[in-house]
Write a protein that holds these residues in place. Structure first.
Motif, PDB file in Angstrom:
ATOM      1  N   UNK A  17      27.280  39.818  43.957  1.00 51.09           N
ATOM      2  CA  UNK A  17      27.114  40.438  45.280  1.00 51.09           C
ATOM      3  C   UNK A  17      26.256  39.504  46.117  1.00 51.09           C
ATOM      4  N   UNK A  18      26.882  38.863  47.063  1.00 50.08           N
ATOM      5  CA  UNK A  18      26.144  37.898  47.863  1.00 50.08           C
ATOM      6  C   UNK A  18      25.896  36.614  47.087  1.00 50.08           C
ATOM      7  N   UNK A  19      24.894  35.867  47.533  1.00 52.11           N
ATOM      8  CA  UNK A  19      24.643  34.558  46.940  1.00 52.11           C
ATOM      9  C   UNK A  19      23.903  34.626  45.601  1.00 52.11           C
ATOM     10  N   UNK A  20      22.914  35.513  45.483  1.00 54.69           N
ATOM     11  CA  UNK A  20      22.110  35.557  44.258  1.00 54.69           C
ATOM     12  C   UNK A  20      22.021  36.933  43.621  1.00 54.69           C
ATOM     13  N   UNK A  21      22.585  37.933  44.240  1.00 56.47           N
ATOM     14  CA  UNK A  21      22.484  39.299  43.728  1.00 56.47           C
ATOM     15  C   UNK A  21      23.689  39.662  42.872  1.00 56.47           C
ATOM     16  N   UNK A  22      23.613  40.822  42.247  1.00 56.22           N
ATOM     17  CA  UNK A  22      24.731  41.339  41.451  1.00 56.22           C
ATOM     18  C   UNK A  22      24.763  42.861  41.565  1.00 56.22           C
ATOM     19  N   UNK A  23      25.947  43.403  41.385  1.00 53.93           N
ATOM     20  CA  UNK A  23      26.112  44.849  41.259  1.00 53.93           C
ATOM     21  C   UNK A  23      26.365  45.143  39.795  1.00 53.93           C
ATOM     22  N   UNK A  43      19.985  33.703  40.171  1.00 57.46           N
ATOM     23  CA  UNK A  43      19.192  32.465  40.260  1.00 57.46           C
ATOM     24  C   UNK A  43      18.941  31.922  38.853  1.00 57.46           C
ATOM     25  N   UNK A  44      18.774  30.614  38.758  1.00 56.13           N
ATOM     26  CA  UNK A  44      18.598  29.979  37.445  1.00 56.13           C
ATOM     27  C   UNK A  44      17.353  30.480  36.718  1.00 56.13           C
ATOM     28  N   UNK A  45      16.303  30.830  37.431  1.00 54.38           N
ATOM     29  CA  UNK A  45      15.050  31.233  36.781  1.00 54.38           C
ATOM     30  C   UNK A  45      14.817  32.742  36.819  1.00 54.38           C
ATOM     31  N   UNK A  46      15.834  33.512  37.089  1.00 54.75           N
ATOM     32  CA  UNK A  46      15.673  34.966  37.169  1.00 54.75           C
ATOM     33  C   UNK A  46      15.320  35.543  35.798  1.00 54.75           C
ATOM     34  N   UNK A  47      14.333  36.438  35.768  1.00 56.77           N
ATOM     35  CA  UNK A  47      13.868  36.983  34.487  1.00 56.77           C
ATOM     36  C   UNK A  47      14.888  37.918  33.839  1.00 56.77           C
ATOM     37  N   UNK A  48      15.734  38.570  34.626  1.00 60.70           N
ATOM     38  CA  UNK A  48      16.714  39.500  34.071  1.00 60.70           C
ATOM     39  C   UNK A  48      18.024  38.828  33.676  1.00 60.70           C
ATOM     40  N   UNK A  59      17.882  49.548  27.751  1.00 60.45           N
ATOM     41  CA  UNK A  59      16.881  50.413  28.366  1.00 60.45           C
ATOM     42  C   UNK A  59      16.700  49.891  29.787  1.00 60.45           C
ATOM     43  N   UNK A  60      17.021  50.730  30.772  1.00 58.88           N
ATOM     44  CA  UNK A  60      17.023  50.279  32.165  1.00 58.88           C
ATOM     45  C   UNK A  60      15.953  50.995  32.977  1.00 58.88           C
ATOM     46  N   UNK A  61      15.364  50.265  33.916  1.00 58.23           N
ATOM     47  CA  UNK A  61      14.427  50.831  34.892  1.00 58.23           C
ATOM     48  C   UNK A  61      15.123  50.806  36.241  1.00 58.23           C
ATOM     49  N   UNK A  62      15.349  51.992  36.796  1.00 58.78           N
ATOM     50  CA  UNK A  62      16.078  52.134  38.055  1.00 58.78           C
ATOM     51  C   UNK A  62      15.191  52.765  39.116  1.00 58.78           C
ATOM     52  N   UNK A  63      15.403  52.324  40.341  1.00 58.01           N
ATOM     53  CA  UNK A  63      14.723  52.904  41.495  1.00 58.01           C
ATOM     54  C   UNK A  63      15.792  53.416  42.440  1.00 58.01           C
ATOM     55  N   UNK A  71      18.311  48.132  40.166  1.00 57.24           N
ATOM     56  CA  UNK A  71      17.904  47.887  38.787  1.00 57.24           C
ATOM     57  C   UNK A  71      16.750  46.893  38.835  1.00 57.24           C
ATOM     58  N   UNK A  72      15.564  47.322  38.378  1.00 54.95           N
ATOM     59  CA  UNK A  72      14.391  46.458  38.485  1.00 54.95           C
ATOM     60  C   UNK A  72      14.001  45.823  37.159  1.00 54.95           C
ATOM     61  N   UNK A  73      14.451  46.423  36.053  1.00 55.67           N
ATOM     62  CA  UNK A  73      14.172  45.824  34.749  1.00 55.67           C
ATOM     63  C   UNK A  73      15.203  46.335  33.753  1.00 55.67           C
TER      64      UNK A  73
END
Length: 190
Positions: A17-23, A43-48, A59-63, A71-73
């Motif tokens: 979704x877009x340049x660096x995001x995902x659905x 992104x190459x260094x994204x923690x997720x 185990x998902x953390x959602x807001x 999805x934040x974690x």
């Protein structure tokens, strides 16, 4: 400030979704089917980036925002398609998850369906006949989502544990379940 919801989930699908995001489409224990956005995950260094994988249990953390979920974690708790799963059973599991994505509508908790998916993961490491496992698993998904019912005389299949039901199903029962599921899919026109 929006609260963070911690939930057990299955990751069904991931799309850019877009340049660096995902659905991400998740089937969660508390909220049912949820589509969430993940910021910067491509992104190459994204923690997720390494934790986010299709067909896994996590185990998902959602807001919950005003219009969408974020999805934040995420922490992968089971990766059923890696390791020593049998190929045909793994393909059946993927078909089961695709059926959930295709036929589940809206955010509504479905504890029985979530438990069924959990039992599917457990059965992947056992010795089952793939066609029987596939038939029983998909028939249960269709019945639990309200698309048709189990044919008369085959109700026992819903009462037994998944592994036992798939090992006890006869070729006649299997063909009746397949016919019923195909008719249900035809009626939905989805």
């Amino acid at each position: 400030m929006h609260p963070i919801h911690h939930t057990d989930s299955f990751i069904l699908k991931i799309a850019p979704a877009g340049e660096t995001n995902a659905r991400v489409w998740l089937f969660t224990r508390e909220f049912g089917l949820v589509m969430a956005t993940v910021q910067g995950v491509r992104r190459a260094r994204a923690k997720l980036r390494m934790q986010l994988s299709e067909y896994t249990r996590a185990s998902a953390d959602l807001v919950k925002g005003r219009d969408t979920w974020r999805l934040v974690n995420v922490i992968t708790t089971a990766h059923p398609l890696s390791g020593n799963t049998r190929g045909a059973l793994a393909r059946s599991f993927v078909r089961t998850l695709h059926a959930v994505l295709r036929f589940c509508r809206g955010e509504e908790a479905n504890e029985e369906l979530f438990l069924h998916l959990t039992h599917c993961v457990d059965c992947l490491f056992e010795d089952h006949q793939p066609l029987s496992f596939d038939t029983v698993s998909l028939s249960r998904v269709m019945a639990l989502l309200g698309y048709g019912s189990i044919p008369e005389g085959e109700e026992w299949m819903m009462e037994l544990p998944l592994g036992e039901a798939s090992s006890r199903i006869s070729p006649l029962s299997r063909s009746r379940l397949i016919k019923s599921a195909n008719e249900s899919i035809g009626y939905t026109q989805l």
